[in-house]
Design a protein around this motif. Structure first.
Motif, PDB file in Angstrom:
ATOM      1  N   PHE A   1       0.843  -1.189   0.000  1.00  0.00           N
ATOM      2  CA  PHE A   1       0.000   0.000   0.000  1.00  0.00           C
ATOM      3  C   PHE A   1       0.884   1.248   0.000  1.00  0.00           C
ATOM      4  CE2 PHE A   1      -2.718  -3.117   2.240  1.00  0.00           C
ATOM      5  CZ  PHE A   1      -3.756  -3.157   1.316  1.00  0.00           C
ATOM      6  N   SER A   2       0.307   2.361  -0.427  1.00  0.00           N
ATOM      7  CA  SER A   2       1.054   3.616  -0.400  1.00  0.00           C
ATOM      8  C   SER A   2       1.153   4.107   1.047  1.00  0.00           C
ATOM      9  CB  SER A   2       0.364   4.665  -1.274  1.00  0.00           C
ATOM     10  OG  SER A   2      -0.878   5.009  -0.698  1.00  0.00           O
ATOM     11  N   LEU A   3       2.033   5.079   1.254  1.00  0.00           N
ATOM     12  CA  LEU A   3       2.216   5.607   2.598  1.00  0.00           C
ATOM     13  C   LEU A   3       0.956   6.308   3.097  1.00  0.00           C
ATOM     14  CD1 LEU A   3       4.078   6.087   5.006  1.00  0.00           C
ATOM     15  CD2 LEU A   3       4.843   8.182   3.892  1.00  0.00           C
ATOM     16  N   SER A   4       0.287   7.050   2.207  1.00  0.00           N
ATOM     17  CA  SER A   4      -0.930   7.743   2.637  1.00  0.00           C
ATOM     18  C   SER A   4      -2.038   6.753   2.996  1.00  0.00           C
ATOM     19  CB  SER A   4      -1.405   8.708   1.556  1.00  0.00           C
ATOM     20  OG  SER A   4      -1.719   8.004   0.368  1.00  0.00           O
ATOM     21  N   THR A   5      -2.150   5.663   2.268  1.00  0.00           N
ATOM     22  CA  THR A   5      -3.143   4.636   2.591  1.00  0.00           C
ATOM     23  C   THR A   5      -2.790   3.956   3.903  1.00  0.00           C
ATOM     24  OG1 THR A   5      -3.500   4.255   0.231  1.00  0.00           O
ATOM     25  CG2 THR A   5      -4.288   2.558   1.742  1.00  0.00           C
ATOM     26  N   SER A   6      -1.525   3.689   4.115  1.00  0.00           N
ATOM     27  CA  SER A   6      -1.091   3.057   5.360  1.00  0.00           C
ATOM     28  C   SER A   6      -1.353   3.955   6.561  1.00  0.00           C
ATOM     29  CB  SER A   6       0.396   2.710   5.295  1.00  0.00           C
ATOM     30  OG  SER A   6       0.659   1.821   4.250  1.00  0.00           O
ATOM     31  N   LEU A   7      -1.071   5.242   6.426  1.00  0.00           N
ATOM     32  CA  LEU A   7      -1.339   6.173   7.515  1.00  0.00           C
ATOM     33  C   LEU A   7      -2.829   6.346   7.760  1.00  0.00           C
ATOM     34  CD1 LEU A   7       1.386   8.893   6.874  1.00  0.00           C
ATOM     35  CD2 LEU A   7       1.268   7.256   8.765  1.00  0.00           C
ATOM     36  N   SER A   8      -3.619   6.317   6.692  1.00  0.00           N
ATOM     37  CA  SER A   8      -5.067   6.405   6.852  1.00  0.00           C
ATOM     38  C   SER A   8      -5.613   5.176   7.579  1.00  0.00           C
ATOM     39  CB  SER A   8      -5.751   6.540   5.490  1.00  0.00           C
ATOM     40  OG  SER A   8      -5.329   7.704   4.841  1.00  0.00           O
ATOM     41  N   ALA A   9      -5.122   4.007   7.224  1.00  0.00           N
ATOM     42  CA  ALA A   9      -5.547   2.779   7.904  1.00  0.00           C
ATOM     43  C   ALA A   9      -5.126   2.813   9.372  1.00  0.00           C
ATOM     44  CB  ALA A   9      -4.962   1.557   7.209  1.00  0.00           C
ATOM     45  N   ALA A  10      -3.943   3.349   9.654  1.00  0.00           N
ATOM     46  CA  ALA A  10      -3.492   3.473  11.038  1.00  0.00           C
ATOM     47  C   ALA A  10      -4.389   4.430  11.812  1.00  0.00           C
ATOM     48  CB  ALA A  10      -2.039   3.947  11.075  1.00  0.00           C
ATOM     49  N   ALA A  11      -4.796   5.515  11.177  1.00  0.00           N
ATOM     50  CA  ALA A  11      -5.680   6.471  11.843  1.00  0.00           C
ATOM     51  C   ALA A  11      -7.035   5.848  12.143  1.00  0.00           C
ATOM     52  CB  ALA A  11      -5.844   7.724  10.978  1.00  0.00           C
ATOM     53  N   VAL A  12      -7.562   5.072  11.198  1.00  0.00           N
ATOM     54  CA  VAL A  12      -8.844   4.401  11.427  1.00  0.00           C
ATOM     55  C   VAL A  12      -8.716   3.390  12.561  1.00  0.00           C
ATOM     56  CG1 VAL A  12     -10.507   2.798  10.391  1.00  0.00           C
ATOM     57  CG2 VAL A  12      -9.728   4.793   9.107  1.00  0.00           C
ATOM     58  N   ALA A  13      -7.626   2.617  12.564  1.00  0.00           N
ATOM     59  CA  ALA A  13      -7.415   1.638  13.635  1.00  0.00           C
ATOM     60  C   ALA A  13      -7.281   2.327  14.988  1.00  0.00           C
ATOM     61  CB  ALA A  13      -6.169   0.801  13.343  1.00  0.00           C
ATOM     62  N   PHE A  14      -6.601   3.464  15.015  1.00  0.00           N
ATOM     63  CA  PHE A  14      -6.463   4.200  16.274  1.00  0.00           C
ATOM     64  C   PHE A  14      -7.800   4.714  16.769  1.00  0.00           C
ATOM     65  CE2 PHE A  14      -6.049   8.428  18.218  1.00  0.00           C
ATOM     66  CZ  PHE A  14      -5.549   8.018  19.446  1.00  0.00           C
ATOM     67  N   VAL A  15      -8.621   5.245  15.887  1.00  0.00           N
ATOM     68  CA  VAL A  15      -9.935   5.752  16.294  1.00  0.00           C
ATOM     69  C   VAL A  15     -10.789   4.615  16.842  1.00  0.00           C
ATOM     70  CG1 VAL A  15     -12.089   6.747  15.420  1.00  0.00           C
ATOM     71  CG2 VAL A  15      -9.903   7.774  14.814  1.00  0.00           C
ATOM     72  N   VAL A  16     -10.747   3.460  16.198  1.00  0.00           N
ATOM     73  CA  VAL A  16     -11.511   2.297  16.688  1.00  0.00           C
ATOM     74  C   VAL A  16     -11.030   1.898  18.074  1.00  0.00           C
ATOM     75  CG1 VAL A  16     -11.929  -0.168  16.298  1.00  0.00           C
ATOM     76  CG2 VAL A  16     -12.158   1.444  14.414  1.00  0.00           C
ATOM     77  N   LEU A  17      -9.727   1.830  18.268  1.00  0.00           N
ATOM     78  CA  LEU A  17      -9.182   1.472  19.583  1.00  0.00           C
ATOM     79  C   LEU A  17      -9.530   2.517  20.637  1.00  0.00           C
ATOM     80  CD1 LEU A  17      -5.691   0.058  18.606  1.00  0.00           C
ATOM     81  CD2 LEU A  17      -7.641  -1.214  19.499  1.00  0.00           C
ATOM     82  N   ALA A  18      -9.518   3.791  20.264  1.00  0.00           N
ATOM     83  CA  ALA A  18      -9.872   4.842  21.222  1.00  0.00           C
ATOM     84  C   ALA A  18     -11.343   4.759  21.614  1.00  0.00           C
ATOM     85  CB  ALA A  18      -9.552   6.215  20.628  1.00  0.00           C
ATOM     86  N   VAL A  19     -12.213   4.456  20.664  1.00  0.00           N
ATOM     87  CA  VAL A  19     -13.640   4.317  20.982  1.00  0.00           C
ATOM     88  C   VAL A  19     -13.877   3.122  21.897  1.00  0.00           C
ATOM     89  CG1 VAL A  19     -15.887   3.755  19.949  1.00  0.00           C
ATOM     90  CG2 VAL A  19     -14.465   5.533  18.946  1.00  0.00           C
ATOM     91  N   VAL A  20     -13.193   2.014  21.626  1.00  0.00           N
ATOM     92  CA  VAL A  20     -13.326   0.827  22.486  1.00  0.00           C
ATOM     93  C   VAL A  20     -12.807   1.134  23.889  1.00  0.00           C
ATOM     94  CG1 VAL A  20     -12.473  -1.533  22.844  1.00  0.00           C
ATOM     95  CG2 VAL A  20     -13.308  -0.834  20.604  1.00  0.00           C
ATOM     96  N   ALA A  21     -11.681   1.825  23.978  1.00  0.00           N
ATOM     97  CA  ALA A  21     -11.135   2.173  25.293  1.00  0.00           C
ATOM     98  C   ALA A  21     -12.073   3.109  26.040  1.00  0.00           C
ATOM     99  CB  ALA A  21      -9.760   2.821  25.138  1.00  0.00           C
ATOM    100  N   TYR A  22     -12.686   4.048  25.342  1.00  0.00           N
ATOM    101  CA  TYR A  22     -13.629   4.953  25.988  1.00  0.00           C
ATOM    102  C   TYR A  22     -14.843   4.188  26.510  1.00  0.00           C
ATOM    103  CZ  TYR A  22     -16.725   8.894  26.812  1.00  0.00           C
ATOM    104  OH  TYR A  22     -17.564   9.791  27.399  1.00  0.00           O
ATOM    105  N   ALA A  23     -15.347   3.275  25.701  1.00  0.00           N
ATOM    106  CA  ALA A  23     -16.515   2.497  26.124  1.00  0.00           C
ATOM    107  C   ALA A  23     -16.192   1.627  27.332  1.00  0.00           C
ATOM    108  CB  ALA A  23     -17.013   1.635  24.964  1.00  0.00           C
ATOM    109  N   GLN A  24     -15.000   1.065  27.364  1.00  0.00           N
ATOM    110  CA  GLN A  24     -14.628   0.168  28.463  1.00  0.00           C
ATOM    111  C   GLN A  24     -14.225   0.921  29.722  1.00  0.00           C
ATOM    112  OE1 GLN A  24     -14.444  -3.297  28.771  1.00  0.00           O
ATOM    113  NE2 GLN A  24     -15.712  -3.313  26.945  1.00  0.00           N
ATOM    114  N   LEU A  25     -13.411   1.959  29.564  1.00  0.00           N
ATOM    115  CA  LEU A  25     -12.784   2.590  30.721  1.00  0.00           C
ATOM    116  C   LEU A  25     -13.507   3.832  31.235  1.00  0.00           C
ATOM    117  CD1 LEU A  25      -9.102   2.227  29.551  1.00  0.00           C
ATOM    118  CD2 LEU A  25     -10.310   0.847  31.235  1.00  0.00           C
ATOM    119  N   VAL A  26     -14.377   4.428  30.433  1.00  0.00           N
ATOM    120  CA  VAL A  26     -15.096   5.613  30.894  1.00  0.00           C
ATOM    121  C   VAL A  26     -16.583   5.313  30.999  1.00  0.00           C
ATOM    122  CG1 VAL A  26     -15.658   8.017  30.395  1.00  0.00           C
ATOM    123  CG2 VAL A  26     -13.358   7.194  29.982  1.00  0.00           C
TER     124      VAL A  26
END
Length: 108
Positions: A44-69
């Motif tokens: 994948f291109s660098l921009s696609t890889s960074l976009s996928a990383a951003a999406v994965a981070f947002v998903v993990l942050a939402v899961v952490a918020y649901a669990q921990l807050v």
């Protein structure tokens, strides 16, 4: 004097934000240090890889918020018993091991 505003669980009680902030910080560090490299390894291109990383981070942050807050136990509930805490830790360790094993696939 300004009082700090803490996030609140679903019952409206204030929750300590430190576990959430630590979890989100670690998720950011891991996702943005690993995902772009493996995205490039898969072609994948660098921009696609960074976009996928951003999406994965947002998903993990939402899961952490649901669990921990939002799902934080009531203040007067007391500490969790040792059995369920150990079981959750064991499942998290197994899940993390599976993710690390899956990350070795492009290296083979």
């Amino acid at each position: 004097m300004v009082r700090p505003r803490f996030p609140r669980n679903r019952r409206g009680e204030p929750v300590d934000p430190v576990p959430f902030l630590v979890s989100v910080g670690l998720a950011f560090m891991l996702v943005f240090s690993i995902a772009p490299i493996y995205g490039l390894a898969y072609g994948f291109s660098l921009s696609t890889s960074l976009s996928a990383a951003a999406v994965a981070f947002v998903v993990l942050a939402v899961v952490a918020y649901a669990q921990l807050v939002r799902g934080a136990p009531a203040v007067d509930a007391g500490p969790l018993p040792v059995g369920p805490r150990f079981e959750r830790l064991l499942y998290a360790a197994v899940g993390f091991g599976v993710v690390l094993a899956a990350l070795t696939v492009p290296l083979l």
